[in-house]
Enzyme design. Structure first.
Site, PDB file in Angstrom:
ATOM      1  N   LYS A  13       1.730 -30.188   1.030  1.00 50.03           N
ATOM      2  CA  LYS A  13       2.262 -31.070   2.086  1.00 50.03           C
ATOM      3  C   LYS A  13       1.215 -32.099   2.525  1.00 50.03           C
ATOM      4  O   LYS A  13       1.497 -33.291   2.590  1.00 50.03           O
ATOM      5  CB  LYS A  13       2.709 -30.243   3.311  1.00 50.03           C
ATOM      6  CG  LYS A  13       3.735 -29.169   3.008  1.00 50.03           C
ATOM      7  CD  LYS A  13       4.137 -28.402   4.252  1.00 50.03           C
ATOM      8  CE  LYS A  13       3.017 -27.624   4.918  1.00 50.03           C
ATOM      9  NZ  LYS A  13       2.466 -26.520   4.109  1.00 50.03           N
ATOM     10  N   ARG A  88       8.112 -25.266  12.241  1.00 51.65           N
ATOM     11  CA  ARG A  88       7.834 -24.050  11.476  1.00 51.65           C
ATOM     12  C   ARG A  88       8.714 -22.898  11.911  1.00 51.65           C
ATOM     13  O   ARG A  88       8.602 -21.805  11.346  1.00 51.65           O
ATOM     14  CB  ARG A  88       6.378 -23.650  11.693  1.00 51.65           C
ATOM     15  CG  ARG A  88       5.428 -24.010  10.555  1.00 51.65           C
ATOM     16  CD  ARG A  88       4.040 -23.614  11.020  1.00 51.65           C
ATOM     17  NE  ARG A  88       3.095 -23.313  10.005  1.00 51.65           N
ATOM     18  CZ  ARG A  88       2.247 -24.200   9.484  1.00 51.65           C
ATOM     19  NH1 ARG A  88       2.291 -25.453   9.845  1.00 51.65           N
ATOM     20  NH2 ARG A  88       1.348 -23.803   8.610  1.00 51.65           N
ATOM     21  N   ARG A 127      -9.100 -24.565  -1.925  1.00 53.69           N
ATOM     22  CA  ARG A 127      -8.974 -25.793  -1.108  1.00 53.69           C
ATOM     23  C   ARG A 127     -10.289 -26.101  -0.383  1.00 53.69           C
ATOM     24  O   ARG A 127     -10.941 -25.215   0.164  1.00 53.69           O
ATOM     25  CB  ARG A 127      -7.864 -25.618  -0.072  1.00 53.69           C
ATOM     26  CG  ARG A 127      -7.824 -26.768   0.938  1.00 53.69           C
ATOM     27  CD  ARG A 127      -6.496 -26.913   1.604  1.00 53.69           C
ATOM     28  NE  ARG A 127      -6.172 -25.800   2.496  1.00 53.69           N
ATOM     29  CZ  ARG A 127      -5.001 -25.693   3.121  1.00 53.69           C
ATOM     30  NH1 ARG A 127      -4.058 -26.606   2.947  1.00 53.69           N
ATOM     31  NH2 ARG A 127      -4.762 -24.661   3.896  1.00 53.69           N
ATOM     32  N   ARG A 160     -11.687 -23.966   4.961  1.00 54.16           N
ATOM     33  CA  ARG A 160     -11.109 -23.596   6.249  1.00 54.16           C
ATOM     34  C   ARG A 160     -11.262 -22.102   6.508  1.00 54.16           C
ATOM     35  O   ARG A 160     -11.137 -21.298   5.596  1.00 54.16           O
ATOM     36  CB  ARG A 160      -9.627 -23.968   6.263  1.00 54.16           C
ATOM     37  CG  ARG A 160      -9.375 -25.339   6.847  1.00 54.16           C
ATOM     38  CD  ARG A 160      -7.995 -25.811   6.631  1.00 54.16           C
ATOM     39  NE  ARG A 160      -6.970 -24.843   7.028  1.00 54.16           N
ATOM     40  CZ  ARG A 160      -5.669 -25.070   6.953  1.00 54.16           C
ATOM     41  NH1 ARG A 160      -5.230 -26.230   6.490  1.00 54.16           N
ATOM     42  NH2 ARG A 160      -4.804 -24.161   7.315  1.00 54.16           N
ATOM     43  N   ARG A 171      -0.315 -15.443   6.299  1.00 54.60           N
ATOM     44  CA  ARG A 171       0.339 -16.750   6.510  1.00 54.60           C
ATOM     45  C   ARG A 171       1.568 -16.891   5.616  1.00 54.60           C
ATOM     46  O   ARG A 171       2.562 -17.472   6.033  1.00 54.60           O
ATOM     47  CB  ARG A 171      -0.665 -17.876   6.258  1.00 54.60           C
ATOM     48  CG  ARG A 171      -1.674 -18.020   7.411  1.00 54.60           C
ATOM     49  CD  ARG A 171      -2.927 -18.759   6.994  1.00 54.60           C
ATOM     50  NE  ARG A 171      -2.692 -20.101   6.551  1.00 54.60           N
ATOM     51  CZ  ARG A 171      -3.455 -20.742   5.655  1.00 54.60           C
ATOM     52  NH1 ARG A 171      -4.503 -20.139   5.113  1.00 54.60           N
ATOM     53  NH2 ARG A 171      -3.175 -21.968   5.323  1.00 54.60           N
TER      54      ARG A 171
HETATM   55  P1  ADP Z   1      -1.228 -25.062   5.983  1.00 51.93           P
HETATM   56  O1  ADP Z   1      -1.345 -26.558   5.711  1.00 51.93           O
HETATM   57  O2  ADP Z   1      -2.148 -24.262   5.144  1.00 51.93           O
HETATM   58  O3  ADP Z   1       0.186 -24.582   5.949  1.00 51.93           O
HETATM   59  P2  ADP Z   1      -1.643 -25.785   8.724  1.00 51.93           P
HETATM   60  O4  ADP Z   1      -2.881 -26.609   8.768  1.00 51.93           O
HETATM   61  O5  ADP Z   1      -0.331 -26.491   8.766  1.00 51.93           O
HETATM   62  O6  ADP Z   1      -1.727 -24.838   7.465  1.00 51.93           O
HETATM   63  O7  ADP Z   1      -1.650 -24.716   9.890  1.00 51.93           O
HETATM   64  C1  ADP Z   1      -2.766 -23.896  10.159  1.00 51.93           C
HETATM   65  C2  ADP Z   1      -2.430 -22.948  11.303  1.00 51.93           C
HETATM   66  O8  ADP Z   1      -2.142 -23.711  12.497  1.00 51.93           O
HETATM   67  C3  ADP Z   1      -1.181 -22.087  11.110  1.00 51.93           C
HETATM   68  O9  ADP Z   1      -1.461 -20.903  10.383  1.00 51.93           O
HETATM   69  C4  ADP Z   1      -0.762 -21.802  12.549  1.00 51.93           C
HETATM   70  O10 ADP Z   1      -1.586 -20.814  13.147  1.00 51.93           O
HETATM   71  C5  ADP Z   1      -1.078 -23.137  13.229  1.00 51.93           C
HETATM   72  N1  ADP Z   1       0.066 -24.065  13.208  1.00 51.93           N
HETATM   73  C6  ADP Z   1       0.136 -25.261  12.570  1.00 51.93           C
HETATM   74  N2  ADP Z   1       1.332 -25.839  12.754  1.00 51.93           N
HETATM   75  C7  ADP Z   1       2.051 -24.977  13.528  1.00 51.93           C
HETATM   76  C8  ADP Z   1       3.381 -24.977  14.045  1.00 51.93           C
HETATM   77  N3  ADP Z   1       4.226 -26.006  13.809  1.00 51.93           N
HETATM   78  N4  ADP Z   1       3.769 -23.914  14.782  1.00 51.93           N
HETATM   79  C9  ADP Z   1       2.960 -22.888  15.042  1.00 51.93           C
HETATM   80  N5  ADP Z   1       1.711 -22.804  14.566  1.00 51.93           N
HETATM   81  C10 ADP Z   1       1.245 -23.839  13.820  1.00 51.93           C
HETATM   82  P1  ADP Z   2      -0.522 -27.746   2.438  1.00 45.73           P
HETATM   83  O1  ADP Z   2      -0.816 -28.936   3.326  1.00 45.73           O
HETATM   84  O2  ADP Z   2       0.921 -27.645   2.065  1.00 45.73           O
HETATM   85  O3  ADP Z   2      -1.056 -26.458   2.995  1.00 45.73           O
HETATM   86  P2  ADP Z   2      -2.464 -28.968   0.602  1.00 45.73           P
HETATM   87  O4  ADP Z   2      -1.910 -30.337   0.397  1.00 45.73           O
HETATM   88  O5  ADP Z   2      -3.634 -28.833   1.510  1.00 45.73           O
HETATM   89  O6  ADP Z   2      -1.276 -27.964   1.052  1.00 45.73           O
HETATM   90  O7  ADP Z   2      -2.809 -28.365  -0.834  1.00 45.73           O
HETATM   91  C1  ADP Z   2      -3.426 -27.090  -0.966  1.00 45.73           C
HETATM   92  C2  ADP Z   2      -4.488 -27.151  -2.066  1.00 45.73           C
HETATM   93  O8  ADP Z   2      -3.841 -27.291  -3.335  1.00 45.73           O
HETATM   94  C3  ADP Z   2      -5.448 -28.321  -1.944  1.00 45.73           C
HETATM   95  O9  ADP Z   2      -6.725 -27.881  -2.359  1.00 45.73           O
HETATM   96  C4  ADP Z   2      -4.878 -29.379  -2.904  1.00 45.73           C
HETATM   97  O10 ADP Z   2      -5.899 -30.186  -3.468  1.00 45.73           O
HETATM   98  C5  ADP Z   2      -4.222 -28.515  -3.973  1.00 45.73           C
HETATM   99  N1  ADP Z   2      -2.955 -29.094  -4.473  1.00 45.73           N
HETATM  100  C6  ADP Z   2      -2.033 -29.833  -3.790  1.00 45.73           C
HETATM  101  N2  ADP Z   2      -0.995 -30.174  -4.593  1.00 45.73           N
HETATM  102  C7  ADP Z   2      -1.263 -29.611  -5.807  1.00 45.73           C
HETATM  103  C8  ADP Z   2      -0.563 -29.605  -7.071  1.00 45.73           C
HETATM  104  N3  ADP Z   2       0.613 -30.247  -7.229  1.00 45.73           N
HETATM  105  N4  ADP Z   2      -1.142 -28.948  -8.107  1.00 45.73           N
HETATM  106  C9  ADP Z   2      -2.338 -28.313  -7.952  1.00 45.73           C
HETATM  107  N5  ADP Z   2      -3.041 -28.284  -6.798  1.00 45.73           N
HETATM  108  C10 ADP Z   2      -2.513 -28.920  -5.736  1.00 45.73           C
END
Ligand code: ADP
Ligand code: ADP
Ligand code: ZN
Length: 215
Positions: A13, A88, A127, A160, A171
């Protein structure tokens, strides 16, 4: 263009949000980034959020709904926005729908990323994120030119705190139980576009563009 990017942690995302931002000039609204900024600034909100985030649990709905509502009211969101990591829960989605209705706005598309669970773990453990500009990398799939350094600004790349295997598992469970029902929720309202998130980053980028193009 008002978009939601929906998918499990590690689906891509944030990676795709950056591309869409650059291409369409609309801001990326990442609740994860906003919460991490609050944690770093040691605000009251940050202190409350940190406990949930470290445990891989969601921050309470009322807290995130409040920060998103405030962010969406800022003038740079007038031409559109990309919500990354919000909503979410169904409660968050309902709250968003109410906020938008009051502002006479609506969601144009929800891009849903489908990725296998094993791939998610691999993506999250590898990541790395720039401490200064937030750009995302992956040690294998999207490595920086110079190890440990951001291609864009030279900042230090860090892992992270919640990208450790135990927290990742939690998660992913939280996603399945609380967030995945949103796929049906948005399918019912006719705005869902499913994208194959297993493809390489550039191919996902094209698929996302195509999905947006038909909005
Ligand atoms: P990822 O990109 O790996 O899915 P995020 O950066 O979006 O993770 O979120 C990291 C953490 O922040 C989540 O595990 C949760 O604890 C919190 N968080 C982020 N967005 C939300 C949301 N919309 N509602 C509740 N908690 C959230
Ligand atoms: P999210 O925001 O959904 O948690 P990220 O965009 O941070 O996910 O992506 C998670 C990890 O996977 C990052 O290290 C990113 O560089 C890698 N990644 C993202 N898209 C792809 C893909 N299509 N194939 C392989 N690795 C990916
Ligand atoms: Zn950087």
């Amino acid at each position: 263009m008002n978009l939601i990017l929906l998918g499990p942690p590690g689906a891509g995302k944030g990676t795709q949000a950056q591309f869409i931002c650059e291409e369409y000039g609309v801001p990326q609204i990442s609740t994860g980034d906003m919460l991490r900024a609050a944690v770093a600034a040691e605000t009251e909100l940050g202190r409350r959020a940190k406990t949930c985030m470290d445990a891989g649990e969601l921050v309470p709905d009322a807290v995130v709904v409040g920060i998103v509502a405030e962010r969406l009211s800022q003038s740079d969101c007038a031409p559109g926005f990309i919500l990354d990591g919000f909503p979410r829960t169904v409660a968050q989605a309902d709250a968003l729908a109410n906020e938008l209705a009051v502002a006479a706005k609506k969601i144009d598309a929800v891009i849903s990323f489908r990725v296998d669970p094993d791939a998610l773990v691999e993506r999250l453990t590898g990541r790395r994120t720039c401490r200064l500009c937030g750009a995302g990398f992956h040690v294998n799939f999207s490595p920086p030119v110079h190890e440990g350094k951001c291609d864009r600004c030279g900042g230090e790349l860090v892992q992270r705190a919640d990208d450790r295997e135990e927290t990742i598992r939690r998660r992913l469970q939280v996603y399945d139980s609380q967030t995945s029902p949103l796929i049906d929720y948005y399918a019912k309202s006719g705005v869902l576009k499913v994208v194959d998130g297993m493809l390489p980053i550039d191919e996902v980028r094209s698929a996302v563009k195509e999905a947006i193009g038909s909005v």
